[in-house]
Structure formats: structure tokens, C-alpha cells
Scaffold this active site. Structure first.
Site, short mmCIF file in Angstrom:
data_model
loop_
_atom_site.label_atom_id
_atom_site.label_comp_id
_atom_site.label_asym_id
_atom_site.label_seq_id
_atom_site.Cartn_x
_atom_site.Cartn_y
_atom_site.Cartn_z
N LYS A 110 -0.80 2.74 -10.16
CA LYS A 110 0.36 3.28 -9.45
C LYS A 110 0.06 4.64 -8.86
CE LYS A 110 4.27 0.78 -11.20
NZ LYS A 110 5.66 0.83 -11.63
N LYS A 195 1.66 -11.02 -7.79
CA LYS A 195 2.92 -11.24 -8.47
C LYS A 195 4.10 -11.03 -7.51
CE LYS A 195 5.15 -9.16 -12.40
NZ LYS A 195 5.09 -8.18 -13.47
N LYS A 198 9.47 -6.69 -6.87
CA LYS A 198 10.79 -6.35 -6.37
C LYS A 198 10.70 -5.59 -5.06
CE LYS A 198 12.57 -5.57 -11.03
NZ LYS A 198 13.32 -4.63 -11.83
#
Ligand code: TRP
Length: 331
Positions: A110, A195, A198
């Protein structure tokens, strides 16, 4: 029944991935020993728009109820309503080693991503696992149902609990991660090697739990497959088809291999997957609409949950503060 704790961040709109991979397991684990948390403080590790954060926090809490969490059975609350989380997080930050936090793969990924995207890596992104450890340890949690990407954070939580206990005496229950079988790992429909997230990065590849069903069906019909014409579960060689099979299986309570039986063409597979997903989403969306029509009731449920959680959290925090040598305060 084991004491269970799990949390979900209110960032972006909840997807089919969060539903099949996590929320449905929350419902399956539901019971008086289950504690579920909308972790709004974790969302702050990256800059958030205040109005959006508020909206998404209430939306996720409402959705958790719509999916089937019964607040008279399990505990559901918003993390920032129980200030013990941040108090214990500081003790956990001081129990964790700098090197240990630096080794967290999610932080490394991240931080690298943020650096290139926005040029801002918050301190909170680095210390985030200490807050997550506090979430878990406050409730004497035995089992933490998480996705594979969170396993390392639960391992760290175990290490911190054991270290604290050996330095200061038995204080925390040492939790275990429960990572469910790969079946419900939902991938992006347009890029099935990553994946379903969101984020807004891949609108065509992501299905929102509250998304209009016509749009859901359209996206599944347009999902990326491959140029063969064989329906078989093989995530490495056939990621797109395998993802459809995982989704179909999860929506019809079968394994992906079981769901493959009887299909030889992609068209019917997509059509049936689209219908199965719509059949799962429809009642959830209906319950969501009912709940969202009465936001005062959702707020009331959340404050009852925060009170219930707060009682347990306050006792654990006091125990940890005493053990580490803090002088008891006036309250
Ligand atoms: N870190 C988790 C995630 O990003 C969310 C989370 C926060 C969590 N605290 C938790 C999950 C405690 C399980 C237990 O998905």
C-alpha cells in the site's frame, strides 16, 4: 462456541467479493459470542472525504444488518464509538517492533501504491496492524475470520499478545485466524487475476452488493473468459471461467467444481451465474431498503452495540493498563 471478532472497512461500496468472502461468513458464525465491527478508524489510514466516510459507515452497518446479522444475537458496532480501541492501540504500538511493522506485506504494497498515486503515506498506514490487534484483543477473541490478505496481521496480533503476556503476565487471549477455503474468493470480472476490490478502478469488473440488478447481470455477461470452449475449474489456466464457477458455486451452495457440472459453453454458464447472483442480492437489497428507510433505528442498533462492546472493551483495557504499569485514573 468460540468468541469471534471481525471487522470491515467502510471504504468504497461493499462488493460481491465482500459479501461472499466475508459477510456471509459473519452470518454463519453469528451467535452471542460474535462481535462485528465497522472499522471506520482503519479507513482513515488513507485520506477520506468526511461526508463520504459518514455515508459509507452507515451504509456498511445497514448492509451488515440487511445480510442477516441480528443485533439481538451478535454485537455490531462502529469502531470509533468505542474509544478503548485507540487506547489499547497505543499499548500495542509500543509492544510492536518497528521492524515487525515494516515487514507487513500489506503496508509495503500500500505504501508503494500510495507513494506513486498521491504522494502521501500516513503514519497510520504503518501502525494500522497495532490498531487491528487492539480490535481483536479487546474482546478476548479466539477466532478471527479473515481473508488470506489479513492472515499476517492476525499472526502479528498473536505475537503481540504473547509478548505482552510474557512481559506483563497473562492479560490477553491469543487468537487464531480462520481463513475459509478458497471457494468464495471473488476476482475482478475484467481482470480475473486480481481480487475484486472495492475501489473504483475497475467499474466493469466489480459488482456492488447494492448495485442495480440489470447492471449486475450485464457485467457478468461481459465477464472476461478465454478463447477455449471448455468449462472447467482451473484458476491458473482459466482464471475468468474459474471465477464465474466460484461465484456460481458460492451463490448456490456448491463447490466450484460441482457448479461446473453440466456446462459445456460459456453463454449458459454466464446466464446462470448472473441469475444466481441476482437471486442472492435481491432479498438483501430489499431488506437494505427497509432498514435505510429508518436511519434512526440503525443508529439505535449501533448505539446498543457500542454499549455492549464498550463494557467488555473497558474491562480488557483496564487489565492491560494495570499490567503495563499505568496508574488507575479517576474513572
Ligand atoms: N484490516 C482488515 C481489512 O482491511 C479490517 C479489520 C480491522 C479487521 N480490524 C480487524 C479484520 C479485526 C478482522 C479483525 O480487511
Amino acid at each position: 462456541m468460540a468468541r469471534v471478532f471481525s471487522g470491515m472497512k467502510p471504504t468504497g461500496d461493499a462488493t460481491l467479493g465482500s459479501l461472499l468472502g466475508a459477510l456471509r461468513n459473519w452470518v454463519a458464525d453469528q451467535g452471542p459470542e460474535a462481535v462485528y465491527c465497522v472499522v471506520d478508524l482503519h479507513a482513515l489510514t488513507v485520506p477520506q472525504d468526511p461526508d463520504e466516510l459518514r455515508r459509507q459507515t452507515l451504509e456498511l452497518a445497514t448492509l451488515v444488518l440487511a445480510v442477516g446479522i441480528d443485533p439481538s444475537v451478535s454485537t455490531l458496532f462502529v469502531q470509533s464509538h468505542v474509544p478503548e480501541h485507540t487506547s489499547l492501540a497505543w499499548l500495542m504500538e509500543c509492544t510492536a517492533a518497528y521492524g515487525e511493522l515494516s515487514r507487513m506485506t500489506q503496508f509495503k504494497d500500500k505504501a508503494a501504491g500510495q507513494e506513486s498515486a498521491r504522494g502521501f503515506v500516513s503514519g497510520g498506514l504503518f501502525t494500522y496492524p497495532a490498531l487491528m490487534a487492539a480490535d481483536i484483543l479487546l474482546y478476548d477473541t479466539q477466532e478471527v475470520p479473515v481473508g488470506d490478505d489479513q492472515r499476517q496481521h492476525v499472526e502479528l496480533t498473536r505475537d503481540l499478545a504473547e509478548r505482552f503476556n510474557s512481559r506483563h503476565g497473562a492479560t490477553f487471549t491469543v487468537p487464531t485466524a480462520v481463513v475459509r477455503a478458497a471457494g468464495a474468493r471473488v476476482m475482478d470480472l475484467q481482470d480475473p487475476t486480481r481480487k475484486m476490490s472495492k475501489s473504483e478502478e475497475s467499474p466493469g469488473g466489480t459488482i456492488g452488493v447494492l448495485e442495480d440488478l440489470a447492471s449486475v447481470r450485464r457485467k457478468i455477461t461481459r465477464a472476461v473468459t478465454d478463447s477455449e470452449a471448455e468449462v472447467r475449474f482451473d484458476p491458473v489456466a482459466k482464471p475468468g471461467v474459474s471465477n464465474l464457477l466460484s461465484i456460481l458455486g458460492a451463490c448456490t451452495d456448491r463447490t466450484p467444481e460441482g457448479a461446473a457440472a453440466g456446462y459445456s459453453q460459456y453463454g449458459p454458464l454466464k446466464r446462470d451465474t448472473a441469475e444466481a447472483v441476482a437471486a442472492v442480492l435481491e432479498p438483501i437489497q430489499a431488506r437494505y431498503r427497509d432498514l435505510a428507510a429508518d436511519p434512526g433505528e440503525v443508529q439505535r442498533i449501533l448505539s446498543v452495540g457500542a454499549q455492549r462492546a464498550g463494557t467488555v472493551a473497558a474491562a480488557t483495557l483496564a487489565r492491560a493498563q494495570r499490567a503495563i504499569g499505568l496508574v488507575p485514573g479517576p474513572r
